[in-house]
Enzyme design. Structure first.
Site, mmCIF file in Angstrom:
data_model
loop_
_atom_site.group_PDB
_atom_site.id
_atom_site.type_symbol
_atom_site.label_atom_id
_atom_site.label_comp_id
_atom_site.label_asym_id
_atom_site.label_seq_id
_atom_site.Cartn_x
_atom_site.Cartn_y
_atom_site.Cartn_z
ATOM 1 N N CYS A 56 41.047 33.928 42.625
ATOM 2 C CA CYS A 56 41.630 35.028 43.110
ATOM 3 C C CYS A 56 40.695 35.554 44.332
ATOM 4 C CB CYS A 56 41.925 36.089 42.123
ATOM 5 S SG CYS A 56 42.862 37.389 42.597
ATOM 6 N N HIS A 143 45.093 33.262 38.274
ATOM 7 C CA HIS A 143 43.978 33.768 37.443
ATOM 8 C C HIS A 143 43.859 32.844 36.054
ATOM 9 C CE1 HIS A 143 42.411 37.548 38.901
ATOM 10 N NE2 HIS A 143 43.455 37.497 39.328
ATOM 11 N N GLU A 145 41.376 32.188 34.461
ATOM 12 C CA GLU A 145 40.187 32.980 33.625
ATOM 13 C C GLU A 145 40.462 33.971 32.925
ATOM 14 O OE1 GLU A 145 40.261 35.779 36.756
ATOM 15 O OE2 GLU A 145 40.951 33.830 36.705
#
Length: 201
Positions: A56, A143, A145
């Site tokens: 990001c 994203h 993570e």
């Protein structure tokens, strides 16, 4: 990130570096002084070919360190969006197993263009979603993570993001969709990280 103070060791001695996101935007150096310091570090890591992955905002910063000029996207991507692999992406050691397409959780209003000499790996309807810089660095917009706690917090507190309000995010349906999809997405993220560590080893 350097935003939280000095790293626990000299970053130039790290074997590999993962750069995460933040609520800051890549062009807000006037409000977030740490952006300039982190940008300089990323340029040095790229020059030294230290294995690197940015997610990001981290992806935007990696792309910027490689010579791109991130900026506002044509529209925000918030929620679950399809991502398609390019031909080069299908052969990439990190993203290849996701070919030809997958669904990813997104929360961004900015994008990064392809840096000079980089390889485009994945795209959404709105923007470039992943690229590889050289053989050791990746910039990723989605994203992989994100934890369940974090993503549900973002959704519950969506009103702190003016872009989320502007595009009319409906938190209850997005929360229900996310609760149904997040476990599988966590597995995607874990597998992606393992592949990156294999490359970085």
């Amino acid at each position: 990130m350097i935003a939280e103070g000095a790293p626990p060791a000299d970053p130039l001695g790290y074997d590999a570096v993962m750069v995460l996101g933040a609520s800051a935007n890549v062009d807000e150096g006037d409000k977030h002084a740490w952006l300039a310091e982190e940008s300089a570090l990323l340029r040095e890591l790229l020059a030294r070919q230290v294995p690197l992955i940015g997610l990001c905002l981290g992806g935007q910063m990696v792309a910027a360190a490689a010579g791109a000029e991130p900026g506002r996207a044509a529209r925000p991507e918030i929620g679950w969006h399809p991502v398609e692999l390019t031909e080069e992406g299908a052969a990439d050691p990190l993203l290849g197993p996701l070919a030809p397409a997958f669904e990813a959780f997104q929360w961004h209003s900015y994008e990064f263009p392809l840096p000079p000499g980089a390889v485009a790996l994945a795209r959404s309807e709105v923007c470039l979603q992943a690229c590889r810089v050289g053989e050791t660095a990746w910039a990723i917009q989605f994203h992989p993570e994100v934890s369940t706690a974090d993503v549900l917090h973002w959704i519950d507190e969506y009103q702190v993001d003016p872009d989320a309000v502007r595009i009319g995010i409906e938190p209850a349906p997005l929360r229900a969709e996310t609760e149904a999809k997040i476990d599988a997405f966590h597995q995607l993220g874990r597998d992606l990280c393992r592949r990156w560590l294999d490359v970085a080893a």
